[in-house]
Design a protein around this motif. Structure first.
Motif, PDB file in Angstrom:
ATOM      1  N   MET A   1       0.826  -1.197   0.000  1.00 24.19           N
ATOM      2  CA  MET A   1       0.000   0.000   0.000  1.00 24.19           C
ATOM      3  C   MET A   1       0.865   1.253   0.000  1.00 24.19           C
ATOM      4  O   MET A   1       0.600   2.190  -0.725  1.00 24.19           O
ATOM      5  N   THR A   2       1.923   1.275   0.796  1.00 25.24           N
ATOM      6  CA  THR A   2       2.769   2.457   0.887  1.00 25.24           C
ATOM      7  C   THR A   2       3.485   2.729  -0.428  1.00 25.24           C
ATOM      8  O   THR A   2       3.609   3.874  -0.848  1.00 25.24           O
ATOM      9  N   GLY A   3       3.949   1.704  -1.099  1.00 20.51           N
ATOM     10  CA  GLY A   3       4.631   1.868  -2.379  1.00 20.51           C
ATOM     11  C   GLY A   3       3.726   2.495  -3.427  1.00 20.51           C
ATOM     12  O   GLY A   3       4.150   3.366  -4.194  1.00 20.51           O
ATOM     13  N   TRP A   4       2.474   2.064  -3.456  1.00 21.52           N
ATOM     14  CA  TRP A   4       1.519   2.647  -4.404  1.00 21.52           C
ATOM     15  C   TRP A   4       1.252   4.105  -4.081  1.00 21.52           C
ATOM     16  O   TRP A   4       1.124   4.933  -5.002  1.00 21.52           O
ATOM     17  N   ALA A   5       1.146   4.427  -2.813  1.00 14.97           N
ATOM     18  CA  ALA A   5       0.888   5.814  -2.426  1.00 14.97           C
ATOM     19  C   ALA A   5       2.059   6.707  -2.816  1.00 14.97           C
ATOM     20  O   ALA A   5       1.861   7.813  -3.342  1.00 14.97           O
ATOM     21  N   ALA A   7       4.219   6.145  -5.224  1.00 19.76           N
ATOM     22  CA  ALA A   7       4.231   6.233  -6.687  1.00 19.76           C
ATOM     23  C   ALA A   7       3.160   7.202  -7.187  1.00 19.76           C
ATOM     24  O   ALA A   7       3.402   7.997  -8.102  1.00 19.76           O
ATOM     25  N   ALA A   8       1.976   7.164  -6.585  1.00 23.49           N
ATOM     26  CA  ALA A   8       0.893   8.065  -6.996  1.00 23.49           C
ATOM     27  C   ALA A   8       1.249   9.520  -6.689  1.00 23.49           C
ATOM     28  O   ALA A   8       1.014  10.409  -7.518  1.00 23.49           O
ATOM     29  N   LEU A   9       1.816   9.761  -5.517  1.00 18.93           N
ATOM     30  CA  LEU A   9       2.222  11.129  -5.181  1.00 18.93           C
ATOM     31  C   LEU A   9       3.341  11.610  -6.088  1.00 18.93           C
ATOM     32  O   LEU A   9       3.352  12.778  -6.516  1.00 18.93           O
ATOM     33  N   THR A  13       2.945  14.768  -8.588  1.00 20.58           N
ATOM     34  CA  THR A  13       3.882  15.890  -8.522  1.00 20.58           C
ATOM     35  C   THR A  13       4.516  16.141  -9.877  1.00 20.58           C
ATOM     36  O   THR A  13       4.629  17.291 -10.322  1.00 20.58           O
ATOM     37  N   TYR A  14       4.909  15.086 -10.554  1.00 19.70           N
ATOM     38  CA  TYR A  14       5.507  15.234 -11.881  1.00 19.70           C
ATOM     39  C   TYR A  14       4.518  15.863 -12.854  1.00 19.70           C
ATOM     40  O   TYR A  14       4.867  16.760 -13.628  1.00 19.70           O
ATOM     41  N   LEU A  15       3.259  15.416 -12.839  1.00 15.40           N
ATOM     42  CA  LEU A  15       2.254  15.964 -13.748  1.00 15.40           C
ATOM     43  C   LEU A  15       1.957  17.434 -13.458  1.00 15.40           C
ATOM     44  O   LEU A  15       1.746  18.218 -14.385  1.00 15.40           O
TER      45      LEU A  15
END
Length: 102
Positions: A1-5, A7-9, A13-15
């Motif tokens: 779960m933490t890895g996905w969070a 990656a999503a953040l 941020t990149y977008l």
């Protein structure tokens, strides 16, 4: 779960940063709005510093930490190198704690 969070953040941020580059020529932001955005960023940074300096856990962090940060700010204002600023702040805090100031 933490890895996905994370990656999503990271992707979000990149977008956001990419959208600033892509929309630079399409949007015109008034000078007043730019000034307010600058002030907002400064206010957020000041709030972050204040909570980090004055609060530890659920209470007041004591007087040694704010005094050390003030010494570091004074050293930065004198345009000393970053390493010296950090050492002055940490040394000031440590010295006050050795003297019994919490």
């Amino acid at each position: 779960m933490t890895g996905w969070a994370v990656a999503a953040l990271g992707a979000g941020t990149y977008l956001i940063r990419l959208s600033g580059l892509l929309l630079r020529r399409r949007l015109t932001i008034p000078d007043r709005v730019r000034r307010l955005l600058d002030l907002g960023a400064t206010a957020l940074l000041a709030a972050l510093v204040a909570t980090a300096v004055f609060i530890q856990g659920e209470g007041f962090a004591g007087w040694a930490r704010p005094a050390g940060v003030a010494l570091g700010a004074l050293a930065a204002w004198c345009r000393l190198p970053l390493v010296v600023v950090v050492l002055v702040a940490a040394g000031g805090t440590a010295a006050l704690r050795l003297l019994g100031v919490s």
